[in-house]
Design a protein around this motif. Structure first.
Motif, mmCIF file in Angstrom:
data_model
loop_
_atom_site.group_PDB
_atom_site.id
_atom_site.type_symbol
_atom_site.label_atom_id
_atom_site.label_comp_id
_atom_site.label_asym_id
_atom_site.label_seq_id
_atom_site.Cartn_x
_atom_site.Cartn_y
_atom_site.Cartn_z
ATOM 1 N N VAL A 102 0.838 -1.205 0.000
ATOM 2 C CA VAL A 102 0.000 0.000 0.000
ATOM 3 C C VAL A 102 0.866 1.245 0.000
ATOM 4 C CG1 VAL A 102 -1.602 1.344 1.409
ATOM 5 C CG2 VAL A 102 -2.034 -1.063 1.006
ATOM 6 N N PHE A 106 0.194 1.737 -3.982
ATOM 7 C CA PHE A 106 -1.104 2.412 -4.093
ATOM 8 C C PHE A 106 -1.044 3.886 -3.729
ATOM 9 C CE2 PHE A 106 -2.542 -2.046 -3.564
ATOM 10 C CZ PHE A 106 -3.096 -2.165 -4.816
ATOM 11 N N VAL A 107 -0.325 4.253 -2.700
ATOM 12 C CA VAL A 107 -0.244 5.677 -2.335
ATOM 13 C C VAL A 107 0.463 6.479 -3.423
ATOM 14 C CG1 VAL A 107 0.704 7.306 -0.663
ATOM 15 C CG2 VAL A 107 -0.474 5.255 0.132
ATOM 16 N N MET A 109 0.546 5.761 -6.589
ATOM 17 C CA MET A 109 -0.385 5.801 -7.723
ATOM 18 C C MET A 109 -1.479 6.833 -7.490
ATOM 19 S SD MET A 109 -0.778 1.776 -8.765
ATOM 20 C CE MET A 109 -2.389 2.053 -9.411
ATOM 21 N N TRP A 110 -1.975 6.916 -6.260
ATOM 22 C CA TRP A 110 -3.020 7.883 -5.948
ATOM 23 C C TRP A 110 -2.488 9.307 -6.061
ATOM 24 C CZ3 TRP A 110 -3.479 11.601 -2.140
ATOM 25 C CH2 TRP A 110 -4.719 12.227 -2.083
ATOM 26 N N ILE A 111 -1.257 9.538 -5.617
ATOM 27 C CA ILE A 111 -0.663 10.882 -5.711
ATOM 28 C C ILE A 111 -0.510 11.296 -7.165
ATOM 29 C CG2 ILE A 111 1.457 12.179 -5.278
ATOM 30 C CD1 ILE A 111 1.694 10.631 -2.635
ATOM 31 N N HIS A 113 -2.245 10.133 -9.712
ATOM 32 C CA HIS A 113 -3.601 10.332 -10.234
ATOM 33 C C HIS A 113 -4.145 11.689 -9.815
ATOM 34 C CE1 HIS A 113 -7.877 9.767 -10.925
ATOM 35 N NE2 HIS A 113 -8.080 10.062 -9.652
ATOM 36 N N TYR A 114 -3.978 12.053 -8.544
ATOM 37 C CA TYR A 114 -4.476 13.335 -8.040
ATOM 38 C C TYR A 114 -3.796 14.490 -8.759
ATOM 39 C CZ TYR A 114 -5.358 17.182 -4.845
ATOM 40 O OH TYR A 114 -5.728 18.387 -4.314
ATOM 41 N N LYS A 117 -5.034 14.676 -12.400
ATOM 42 C CA LYS A 117 -6.449 15.063 -12.511
ATOM 43 C C LYS A 117 -6.682 16.520 -12.138
ATOM 44 C CE LYS A 117 -11.068 13.689 -11.092
ATOM 45 N NZ LYS A 117 -11.846 12.712 -10.346
#
Length: 138
Positions: A102, A106-107, A109-111, A113-114, A117
């Motif tokens: 995670v 995942f973290v 990847m989320w950063i 993505h954010y 976007k």
């Protein structure tokens, strides 16, 4: 006594060990080798048994353990202690692996993505087709 051929002296070509193993002809007159062949199987079994840790034995410490990481991990080790004693440290292992995945997959990847976007796409560099709006529609 003559020395064995090189191919017969290799470890992977040793005679099978056991209570009454078949002793090769080149080793019949050698007392030490004869005794070694007879003791080899129990020796291997004892070695393999010694490699298994008992519940009371300590686990090997990680080379990357630092006091700061130990401070974070200590509450989780206490939390998983009863389960670890019963299930051979598997629950804590799976928890730490999941936490590592995670935090390292995942973290980030989320950063990314954010950032894409809300910072890159918001400036108009990336076009996204929006649904058509009809009169009277929601």
């Amino acid at each position: 006594m003559t020395s064995p051929e090189l191919s017969k002296a290799r470890l992977d070509l040793r005679p099978p060990a056991g209570v009454n193993p078949e002793i090769p002809s080149w080793a019949k007159n050698d007392y030490v080798l004869n005794k070694w062949i007879q003791e080899e199987r129990p020796r291997r079994r004892r070695y393999l048994k010694d490699q298994q840790l008992e519940a009371w034995e300590p686990l090997p410490r990680s080379q990357f353990e630092k006091p700061i990481f130990e401070a974070f991990n200590k509450p989780f080790r206490k939390l998983f202690a009863p389960l670890n004693a019963r299930f051979s440290n598997k629950p804590l292992h799976y928890f730490l692996v999941t936490r590592r995945v995670v935090s390292r997959v995942f973290v980030p990847m989320w950063i990314v993505h954010y950032f894409v976007k809300y910072h890159i796409a918001a400036k108009g560099n990336i076009t996204v087709s929006k649904p058509l709006v009809y009169p009277g529609g929601k």
